[in-house]
Design an enzyme around this catalytic site. Structure first.
Site, PDB file in Angstrom:
ATOM      1  N   SER A 195     -61.859 -34.595 -92.729  1.00  0.00           N
ATOM      2  CA  SER A 195     -62.231 -34.536 -94.140  1.00  0.00           C
ATOM      3  C   SER A 195     -62.877 -35.869 -94.541  1.00  0.00           C
ATOM      4  O   SER A 195     -63.815 -36.301 -93.881  1.00  0.00           O
ATOM      5  CB  SER A 195     -61.010 -34.206 -94.999  1.00  0.00           C
ATOM      6  OG  SER A 195     -61.412 -33.840 -96.295  1.00  0.00           O
ATOM      7  N   ASP A 262     -63.376  -9.322 -88.359  1.00  0.00           N
ATOM      8  CA  ASP A 262     -62.552  -9.693 -87.199  1.00  0.00           C
ATOM      9  C   ASP A 262     -63.057  -9.075 -85.885  1.00  0.00           C
ATOM     10  O   ASP A 262     -63.286  -9.782 -84.896  1.00  0.00           O
ATOM     11  CB  ASP A 262     -61.094  -9.319 -87.522  1.00  0.00           C
ATOM     12  CG  ASP A 262     -60.151  -9.335 -86.345  1.00  0.00           C
ATOM     13  OD1 ASP A 262     -60.529  -9.848 -85.278  1.00  0.00           O
ATOM     14  OD2 ASP A 262     -59.015  -8.840 -86.505  1.00  0.00           O
ATOM     15  N   ASP A 265     -66.416 -10.061 -83.187  1.00  0.00           N
ATOM     16  CA  ASP A 265     -66.458 -11.020 -82.079  1.00  0.00           C
ATOM     17  C   ASP A 265     -65.942 -10.417 -80.778  1.00  0.00           C
ATOM     18  O   ASP A 265     -65.867 -11.090 -79.751  1.00  0.00           O
ATOM     19  CB  ASP A 265     -65.654 -12.276 -82.431  1.00  0.00           C
ATOM     20  CG  ASP A 265     -64.215 -11.967 -82.821  1.00  0.00           C
ATOM     21  OD1 ASP A 265     -63.631 -11.018 -82.257  1.00  0.00           O
ATOM     22  OD2 ASP A 265     -63.667 -12.675 -83.701  1.00  0.00           O
ATOM     23  N   ASP A 269     -58.046  -9.558 -83.555  1.00  0.00           N
ATOM     24  CA  ASP A 269     -56.866 -10.424 -83.488  1.00  0.00           C
ATOM     25  C   ASP A 269     -56.589 -11.083 -84.836  1.00  0.00           C
ATOM     26  O   ASP A 269     -55.834 -12.044 -84.925  1.00  0.00           O
ATOM     27  CB  ASP A 269     -57.065 -11.498 -82.409  1.00  0.00           C
ATOM     28  CG  ASP A 269     -58.369 -12.264 -82.577  1.00  0.00           C
ATOM     29  OD1 ASP A 269     -59.090 -11.994 -83.572  1.00  0.00           O
ATOM     30  OD2 ASP A 269     -58.668 -13.131 -81.744  1.00  0.00           O
ATOM     31  N   VAL A 271     -58.765 -12.720 -86.532  1.00  0.00           N
ATOM     32  CA  VAL A 271     -59.512 -13.975 -86.605  1.00  0.00           C
ATOM     33  C   VAL A 271     -61.009 -13.698 -86.545  1.00  0.00           C
ATOM     34  O   VAL A 271     -61.482 -12.987 -85.650  1.00  0.00           O
ATOM     35  CB  VAL A 271     -59.133 -14.902 -85.421  1.00  0.00           C
ATOM     36  CG1 VAL A 271     -59.878 -16.232 -85.523  1.00  0.00           C
ATOM     37  CG2 VAL A 271     -57.621 -15.126 -85.392  1.00  0.00           C
ATOM     38  N   ASP A 431     -63.592 -22.844 -93.254  1.00  0.00           N
ATOM     39  CA  ASP A 431     -63.238 -23.965 -94.138  1.00  0.00           C
ATOM     40  C   ASP A 431     -63.702 -23.658 -95.563  1.00  0.00           C
ATOM     41  O   ASP A 431     -64.887 -23.464 -95.795  1.00  0.00           O
ATOM     42  CB  ASP A 431     -63.921 -25.240 -93.607  1.00  0.00           C
ATOM     43  CG  ASP A 431     -63.482 -26.505 -94.340  1.00  0.00           C
ATOM     44  OD1 ASP A 431     -63.194 -26.443 -95.554  1.00  0.00           O
ATOM     45  OD2 ASP A 431     -63.446 -27.574 -93.693  1.00  0.00           O
ATOM     46  N   HIS A 477     -59.559 -25.903 -93.700  1.00  0.00           N
ATOM     47  CA  HIS A 477     -60.004 -27.289 -93.805  1.00  0.00           C
ATOM     48  C   HIS A 477     -58.996 -28.226 -93.137  1.00  0.00           C
ATOM     49  O   HIS A 477     -57.929 -28.483 -93.695  1.00  0.00           O
ATOM     50  CB  HIS A 477     -60.179 -27.661 -95.272  1.00  0.00           C
ATOM     51  CG  HIS A 477     -60.713 -29.050 -95.466  1.00  0.00           C
ATOM     52  ND1 HIS A 477     -61.900 -29.464 -94.911  1.00  0.00           N
ATOM     53  CD2 HIS A 477     -60.221 -30.118 -96.137  1.00  0.00           C
ATOM     54  CE1 HIS A 477     -62.119 -30.733 -95.232  1.00  0.00           C
ATOM     55  NE2 HIS A 477     -61.100 -31.153 -95.972  1.00  0.00           N
TER      56      HIS A 477
END
Ligand code: CA
Length: 567
Positions: A195, A262, A265, A269, A271, A431, A477
């Site tokens: 950051s 999700d 990709d 999962d 994500v 983020d 983040h």
């Protein structure tokens, strides 16, 4: 010839121990005073030997380890030649039997210059912090001292916070450590931060490139002028469209987006490992009409809500993800990747009117009030008469005013690169506070400025020799993402950089671990940008790092809203 980390570490420790005796021998005022470089050696820095204090701390707890550490706590002050100021430094010197000739700066976060730095002891590194001349060691926030009064910028504090204080901390550390431990060996110097800590690290690589050997920089808060104002963009989309989604409605949009993107990709999962495929293939309007419901907040800040996602809410979400443009349509800045939370857009419930309304994001409001309008207040009172063009004007003011201090986007890193420096840069792909595309942009800028005449293949190979960028699937983040909890997150990056710097072993991939869900315990070797992960079909255990031009193109931006180049 490669040496293993452990063997070399043991050899270094033995060499140090032979010359250094005990911490009781070294941790004295007279030893530190004798170790200080003579005044005149460090240009513009006049050390004050009478300010030195030392104390031994035994059996301290360093983060995430069972082991206890003895160290010497050193404080000393210096003044800038002719300035009559006083800057206090605090160094942590490990016991000589564990010191591995390393200095690790960890920087701070937000408007802080320092963070808890005892964790450096785990790596056999000395470390330290600086008060910046304004009390930063005791927690004084730079934002509270950046103005002398309304209309008057404190440039001394600004330059110190922007890059100078940490640069001087390291400048003094190198000769001090060699003198303190009575060694002429090279002191390997590292920076690790995320950051604003990432920005502070980049400020060091940009301004003091020959002082640092390695850096681990996460989600750097660079392009300060644009970034800080952009925290108000979500609010302005809501105000412009006159729709303020409840937290419940926003959460529904984010969770529905995650669910839809999700699988793109190749592995379902929870994500989003490919936010670019989400941007290319998912239509947010498909969420309109989906139902949501949330219980009342236990603190009474919001009632129980239920409803269906409105077209207006999706328009707000789409506007936020699209990023700031002038009213005539020129792009001004990047935004968060699709699937990121709407943190900046958080609304406020008004129980009198039973409705949600504007909740000005303080990160943006404080910046505009103090750094742009030069008013010593902590937030903007309202966004009356503020348009997208006003935001661009605010960005331009900060961009130009702090170009050589806070902006921190210099793309020529030749000094660091030619000195042999190695850098790992990472950024969570979901983020919601600093756009992932901001870091990709910086990597692209460095590449185009430093390798203007090389082919794509040549410049990629050249960059990879010293600067590697990794996007962390689904990550928040500088941390794991509660909305995509089963995603990977990098651990032990410092070891990868130490191996690269001290033993010439470049990381094959950045290792990231999963600590919950069906894949808990899995270690993913993240793909080095610009390669992108794609799980193999029918195989939930293996992904490839693929070259996908259409996806990478979604990360390319131009900023015609500004006349100056935006690196
Ligand atoms: Ca997935």
């Amino acid at each position: 010839m490669r040496r293993s980390l452990n063997v070399a570490a043991t050899a270094l420790a033995a060499a140090t121990a032979a010359t250094a005796a005990t911490i009781e021998d070294l941790c004295t005022v007279s030893n530190v005073q004798a170790a200080l470089p003579a005044n005149g050696t460090l240009l513009g820095i006049e050390l004050i030997p009478s300010s030195v204090s030392t104390s031994i701390v035994y059996q301290a707890v360093a983060e995430e380890t069972e082991k206890l550490y003895d160290y010497c706590n050193v404080t000393l002050s210096y003044t800038h030649t002719g300035a009559n100021d006083r800057v206090k430094l605090n160094y942590i010197m490990p016991s000589p039997d564990v010191f591995l000739n390393r200095f690790l700066v960890t920087g701070g976060f937000a408007y802080q210059l320092n963070t808890d730095f005892l964790g450096s002891l785990v790596y056999g590194a000395a470390t330290g912090g600086t008060d910046g001349g304004y009390g930063a060691l005791s927690g004084t926030s730079y934002s509270s001292v950046m103005l002398k009064g309304n209309g008057s910028i404190n440039w001394d504090n600004t330059y110190m916070f922007a890059y100078q204080a940490l640069g001087e901390l390291t400048t003094v550390a190198k000769p001090l450590l060699q003198g303190f431990y009575a060694t002429s060996d090279k002191i390997y110097t590292y920076f690790e931060g995320c950051s604003d800590g990432g920005r502070q690290g980049l400020s060091q690589i940009q301004r003091y490139g020959d002082l640092y050997d390695g850096a681990i920089l996460g989600a750097p808060a660079i392009r300060y002028g644009q970034l800080q104002v952009s925290h108000l963009y979500s609010n302005l989309v809501e105000k412009t469209l006159d729709y303020y989604p409840s937290a419940c409605e926003f959460n529904k949009i984010v969770n529905a987006t995650i669910a839809a993107c999700d699988p793109l990709d190749g592995r379902t999962d929870g994500v989003i490992s490919r936010s670019d495929l989400c941007m290319l293939n998912f239509d947010l309007t498909s969420i309109v009409g989906e139902s949501y419901s949330c219980a009342a907040a236990s603190d009474g800040s919001s009632p129980a809500v239920q409803g269906t996602v409105s077209a207006e809410a999706v328009a707000v979400a789409q506007g936020i993800y699209d990023g700031l443009h002038t009213t005539s349509g020129d792009r001004a800045y990047v935004s968060y990747q699709v699937g990121s939370a709407f943190s900046d857009g958080a609304t406020l419930y008004n129980s009198d009117s039973n409705s949600w309304g504007l909740n000005i994001a303080r990160k943006g409001g404080e910046y505009v009030a103090k750094f742009v309008e030069l008013l010593n207040i902590d937030n903007l009172p309202n966004l009356d008469n503020v348009t997208y063009d006003t935001m661009v004007d605010w960005m331009t003011t900060g961009f130009e005013r702090y170009q050589d201090s806070l902006q921190t986007s210099l793309p020529d890193l030749t000094k660091f690169q030619s000195h042999g420096g190695k850098m790992i840069n990472y950024h969570g792909e979901s983020d919601p506070s600093i756009p992932t595309a901001s870091t990709v942009r910086y990597w692209q800028s460095v590449r185009s400025i430093m390798y203007p005449n090389e082919s794509e293949e040549e410049s990629l190979a050249a960059m990879s020799e010293w600067y590697r960028l990794y996007l962390v699937p689904g990550a928040d983040h500088c941390k794991r993402n509660t909305l995509q909890p089963d995603g990977p997150y990098p651990v032990g990056i410092i070891y990868a950089v130490i191996n690269w710097v001290e033993f010439g072993v470049a990381p094959e991939a950045l290792n990231a671990t999963i600590n919950s869900g069906p894949y808990a315990g899995e270690v993913q070797g993240l793909c080095q940008w610009p390669l992108r992960p794609l799980w193999q079909s029918g195989d939930n255990s293996t992904f490839d790092c693929v070259n996908d031009t259409a996806s990478v193109d979604t990360w390319e931006y131009t900023f015609p809203a500004f006349k100056l180049p935006v690196y």
